[in-house]
Design an enzyme around this catalytic site. Structure first.
Site, PDB file in Angstrom:
ATOM      1  N   TRP A  33       0.826  -1.183  -0.299  1.00 11.50           N
ATOM      2  CA  TRP A  33      -0.068  -0.107  -0.041  1.00 11.50           C
ATOM      3  C   TRP A  33       0.937   1.300  -0.069  1.00 11.50           C
ATOM      4  O   TRP A  33       0.630   2.258  -0.691  1.00 11.50           O
ATOM      5  CB  TRP A  33      -0.941   0.017   1.161  1.00 11.50           C
ATOM      6  CG  TRP A  33      -1.699   1.188   1.500  1.00 11.50           C
ATOM      7  CD1 TRP A  33      -3.002   1.630   0.836  1.00 11.50           C
ATOM      8  CD2 TRP A  33      -1.325   2.417   2.212  1.00 11.50           C
ATOM      9  NE1 TRP A  33      -3.161   2.952   1.378  1.00 11.50           N
ATOM     10  CE2 TRP A  33      -2.295   3.613   2.153  1.00 11.50           C
ATOM     11  CE3 TRP A  33      -0.202   2.911   2.942  1.00 11.50           C
ATOM     12  CZ2 TRP A  33      -2.161   4.660   2.781  1.00 11.50           C
ATOM     13  CZ3 TRP A  33      -0.020   4.032   3.624  1.00 11.50           C
ATOM     14  CH2 TRP A  33      -1.081   4.934   3.439  1.00 11.50           C
ATOM     15  N   HIS A  34       1.875   1.256   0.767  1.00  9.24           N
ATOM     16  CA  HIS A  34       2.975   2.361   0.711  1.00  9.24           C
ATOM     17  C   HIS A  34       3.567   2.897  -0.469  1.00  9.24           C
ATOM     18  O   HIS A  34       3.688   3.940  -0.954  1.00  9.24           O
ATOM     19  CB  HIS A  34       3.919   2.082   1.785  1.00  9.24           C
ATOM     20  CG  HIS A  34       3.605   2.353   3.187  1.00  9.24           C
ATOM     21  ND1 HIS A  34       2.873   1.035   3.933  1.00  9.24           N
ATOM     22  CD2 HIS A  34       3.732   3.308   4.155  1.00  9.24           C
ATOM     23  CE1 HIS A  34       2.722   1.600   5.007  1.00  9.24           C
ATOM     24  NE2 HIS A  34       3.180   2.836   5.158  1.00  9.24           N
ATOM     25  N   GLY A  35       3.608   1.615  -1.345  1.00  9.93           N
ATOM     26  CA  GLY A  35       4.375   2.218  -2.617  1.00  9.93           C
ATOM     27  C   GLY A  35       4.563   1.071  -3.693  1.00  9.93           C
ATOM     28  O   GLY A  35       4.567  -0.180  -3.107  1.00  9.93           O
ATOM     29  N   PHE A  69       2.577   8.171  -1.161  1.00 13.08           N
ATOM     30  CA  PHE A  69       1.775   7.169  -0.957  1.00 13.08           C
ATOM     31  C   PHE A  69       0.461   7.448  -1.318  1.00 13.08           C
ATOM     32  O   PHE A  69      -0.452   6.576  -1.199  1.00 13.08           O
ATOM     33  CB  PHE A  69       1.930   6.506   0.580  1.00 13.08           C
ATOM     34  CG  PHE A  69       3.448   6.216   0.785  1.00 13.08           C
ATOM     35  CD1 PHE A  69       4.485   6.169  -0.165  1.00 13.08           C
ATOM     36  CD2 PHE A  69       3.899   6.714   2.136  1.00 13.08           C
ATOM     37  CE1 PHE A  69       5.649   5.880   0.179  1.00 13.08           C
ATOM     38  CE2 PHE A  69       4.979   6.416   2.392  1.00 13.08           C
ATOM     39  CZ  PHE A  69       5.995   6.043   1.452  1.00 13.08           C
TER      40      PHE A  69
END
Lengths: 477, 360
Positions: free
Chosen positions: A321-323, A477
């Site tokens: 989800w962060h990247g 993000f």
């Protein structure tokens, strides 16, 4: 328009002045317009994306609320999931998957040319997508009734203080606040102002000031083990101050307007184990993942190995989800491993405070555990900050073959004096909060002491505000 | 509400008391880095007034690099030269001087004559090169130094517009693209140390010219100098002024060929004109591209290598020998370390144009 720029505060002053004189419904409409202006200032082209996501989830929510057929309800939920995750997939992950496919294809001897898609990542898309998904999932689970007013719902999705980097609010918390009339209270304005002040100190005085040192080491292929360790410690402080600073300002701004956003950080580096860390770090994401992913996967209901699998899946997806990069996947995997290992070692036993001694020995043991676990967290940050797999391998190797003498010959930008002062102040602030169990631990102080505290904080902000504001890390993000 | 007003007023009172305490502490403290930290936020007029009042104080930059006076000094030095051997004529800044010095240290036959300004932008080095034309002779190697961190100041008249913490008041022209690949030169109203000492810096015309033509001129850096008495106000000014100047620099750099200031085109024309004039005078042109450590700086080789190679102009690019991304290559003051300069000097000495002019 960054929270740490004068431009934002001029914008907010205008919004606040209008807000103060408008009736409730008009306040909401004005906040919606302001939120779209705020977002449009980043890139107006992506306003359509938010509007589309809002429209789809509003219609899905309305239909689902009136629908009793489980199959149709599931179908409607699928529409919401496909739309939101589809947008996220295209704008955030498509380039990554194409690049990974090309790399894999080349690796197995099937030559493929790199494809340049040139897709721009809309700022905050991961945050508002998760926020709006919580709405449709809660309706599907019958935990929430659909919002009747489309413009109120649009404000829930786009509310500018937390639009681009959270906290990821739940519809059941924020929608009632939007729907009910709010009043401006001097007390809330004061509390909000203090939160903003703390957030600005974290961001400007500390995070922005120490980032050059971190960037220099992570951009240097010849960095020594000692430099990597120091830079990673600094990155741990930077990302905490950057992200929690943003959250503090978001909560402060919202509080001044009469909204109570959820707390997103609770002194995370005082954690002694991974479970405690995730109860303290990015709380709005960790609880979102728990409620909508981990529990949906079965949580801990299927036995030990199912629990480990669910933990791993949840954390790997949380990392992703962060990247859109493999190092975030690896970071998620590392966090999942830590949580599973911790669970395996401790079972489901919960730490009991009864009978626990609070003597010096206990305190020293806790400090040692906190310091030790901080190193474990920091290795995670190395995975998070690294620019490639090769760098992870190289940097890990250099840490393992560390020459302690290198700590005396660090070739990296030093931490500026104001940032050091800021870090000490932050440590005192977090210790005060931790000890009293309340972020407003100073509220009972006599007025002159509180005023002196605010004056010192304002002075500290001016003392450290000498770097050019940079974007918040979590915007990407 | 009354309680909140009491808190606000008490906080303000505490802030004023704290500020007075800090001012007192700074006034009685020995000069050091902390005192300097607070002084950096003094307004530009305040800093210049302080320099006028204390001309001998270390770090005083009011007399340095004024073009007419520097050309005069250069003419005197040129007239006093006895040898007819080629000289390395350097138009640059400290980075370029260090490399020239390192080359001279390795080969004493490389005699250099340096014409430089602190952090000098290419419009200073190019103007110096033009104005100093009479003080070179055929056979000289002429160096035009270009520093990556000084490209935005090409749209400025003076360091005092953009170097807020060290606002050296010397001035230089702004060049813009003219017809037929030429450059037009816009000279500042204040040109010499003589003008400066006569008070021309305080004139309304000079302020108006900077407001109109100097893209980096920041009113935040100059307004309300009476606030300099407060350390808190100095801190706030420093923050706001640096932010404002950085924003202005970013606006220039964001579009190399843009309408605000087309620095890429100006640089291309400068280098080709530089080569044409030196060759016309029987001299050897050598462009020195110094890439600083700030990753946000434009990449000089990407900007200029094509035009330099197309026109067969010799150039020395620091990036060809040392990555600027290695912090270990830099000293704490931002310059390259001595050993790196020594390596650059050796590489410079090995260049064919240097070998031809000064021997192997």
């Amino acid at each position: 328009m960054l929270f740490s720029q004068l431009q934002f505060w001029v914008f907010f002053a205008g919004v606040f002045a209008l807000y103060a004189v408008l009736p409730h419904r008009a306040q909401n409409r004005m906040l919606l317009v302001a939120s779209y202006i705020f977002y449009g200032a980043w890139d107006w082209r992506f306003l359509g994306l938010i509007a589309f996501s809002t429209l789809v989830d509003y219609l899905v929510g309305a239909r689902m609320g009136a629908e009793n057929d489980p199959r149709r309800r599931k179908l409607l939920l699928s529409v919401s999931l496909l739309t939101n995750l589809g947008l996220l997939g295209v704008f955030k992950y498509l380039g990554f998957f194409v690049d990974s496919f090309v790399a894999l294809s080349n690796a197995v001897g099937l030559p493929a040319d790199p494809v340049v898609l040139g897709i721009v990542l809309p700022v905050g898309i991961s945050f508002y997508t998760f926020q709006t998904l919580s709405y449709t999932i809660d309706i599907y689970r019958r935990d929430l009734k659909p919002c009747r007013d489309f413009l109120d719902f649009a404000l829930f999705v786009a509310f500018f203080p937390q639009l681009v980097a959270g906290p990821i609010e739940r519809a059941r918390n924020l929608l009632p606040e939007i729907a009910q009339p709010r009043q401006l209270h001097w007390d809330a304005i004061g509390r909000g102002a203090v939160l903003c002040l703390v957030g600005l100190i974290k961001k400007i005085v500390i995070a922005d000031a120490i980032s050059p040192g971190v960037d220099a080491v992570y951009g240097n292929p010849n960095a020594t083990g000692a430099e990597i360790i120091v830079a990673t410690w600094l990155f741990a402080i930077q990302i905490y101050c950057d992200f929690s600073g943003y959250t503090d300002i978001a909560r402060g701004v919202a509080k001044m307007l009469g909204f109570g956003l959820m707390r997103n950080f609770a002194q995370p580096y005082f954690a002694t184990n991974p479970q405690e860390f995730w109860h303290r770090w990015h709380i709005s994401l960790s609880t979102w993942l728990r409620d909508y992913l981990y529990i949906s996967l079965g949580g801990n209901r299927g036995g030990r190995w199912h629990t480990y699998r669910n933990l791993m899946l949840t954390m790997v997806l949380g990392g992703f989800w962060h990247g859109a990069a493999w190092n975030f996947v690896l970071w998620g995997f590392y966090q999942g491993m830590l949580l599973s290992l911790h669970r395996a070692l401790t079972g489901r036993r919960k730490g009991s405070k009864e009978g626990r001694r609070h003597g010096l020995g206990e305190l020293l043991l806790r400090i040692a555990t906190v310091a030790l676990f901080f190193q474990v967290v920091c290795y995670g940050w190395l995975l998070f900050r690294a620019q490639s797999f090769e760098q992870i391998v190289t940097f890990t190797g250099r840490i393992l073959t560390l020459n302690p003498a290198d700590f005396g010959a660090l070739a990296m930008p030093s931490v500026p004096v104001p940032a050091l002062a800021g870090m000490l102040a932050l440590l005192a602030w977090d210790l005060g909060t931790e000890a009293r169990g309340n972020v407003r631990f100073y509220a009972t102080w006599p007025l002159p002491f509180r005023a002196a505290l605010y004056a010192v904080a304002i002075y500290l902000l001016a003392f450290g505000a000498t770097t050019t504001p940079s974007a918040f890390i979590y915007f990407q993000f | 509400m009354q309680r909140q007003i009491r808190i606000i007023l008490t906080t303000l009172l505490c802030l004023v008391a704290l500020d007075a305490l800090v001012a007192l502490a700074l006034a009685t403290a020995a000069p050091g880095s902390l005192v300097r930290f607070f002084d950096y936020g003094t307004s530009v007029p305040g800093k210049l007034a302080d320099w006028r009042a204390h001309p001998k104080r270390p770090g005083n930059l009011q007399d340095v690099a004024w073009l007419p006076e520097a050309v005069e000094t250069s003419a005197e030095a040129f007239a006093a030269e006895t040898s007819q051997n080629p000289v390395l004529r350097v138009y640059g800044m400290s980075f370029v001087n260090h490399i020239a010095d390192a080359a001279s240290a390795l080969s004493p036959e490389i005699v250099s004559d340096k014409f430089s300004g602190p952090g000098a932008p290419p419009n200073f080095t190019y103007a110096a090169f033009l104005d100093d034309r009479a003080n070179r002779r055929a056979g000289d190697v002429v160096v035009l130094g270009i520093l990556s961190s000084a490209l935005a100041p090409m749209a400025s008249f003076t360091n005092s517009s953009w170097a807020f913490e060290q606002p050296a008041p010397f001035t230089y022209p702004i060049f813009r693209p003219g017809p037929d690949q030429t450059l037009t030169r816009l000279d500042p109203l204040v040109q010499s140390l003589k003008d400066y000492r006569a008070g021309a810096y305080d004139s309304a015309d000079w302020t108006a010219q900077r407001q109109a033509e100097d893209a980096l001129y920041s009113p935040v850096a100059t307004a309300l100098p009476f606030l300099d008495a407060s350390p808190f106000a100095r801190l706030v000014r420093r923050s706001l002024a640096l932010d404002d100047i950085t924003r202005r620099e970013a606006a220039v750099l964001s579009d190399p060929e843009g309408a605000l200031y087309p620095y890429a085109e100006v640089l291309r024309r400068m280098t080709t004109e530089f080569a044409r004039i030196t060759r016309e005078d029987g001299q050897i042109p050598l462009v020195m591209l110094v890439q600083g450590r700030d990753a946000r700086d434009p990449d000089l080789t990407a900007l200029l290598r094509p035009v330099l190679e197309a026109n067969d102009i010799a150039y020395f690019a620091t990036v060809d020998h040392q990555t600027p991304r290695d912090p270990a290559a830099f000293a704490s003051d931002g310059h390259y370390r001595k050993k790196i300069d020594a390596m650059f000097g050796a590489k410079l000495r090995e260049m064919p144009v240097m070998q031809d002019a000064f021997g192997g």
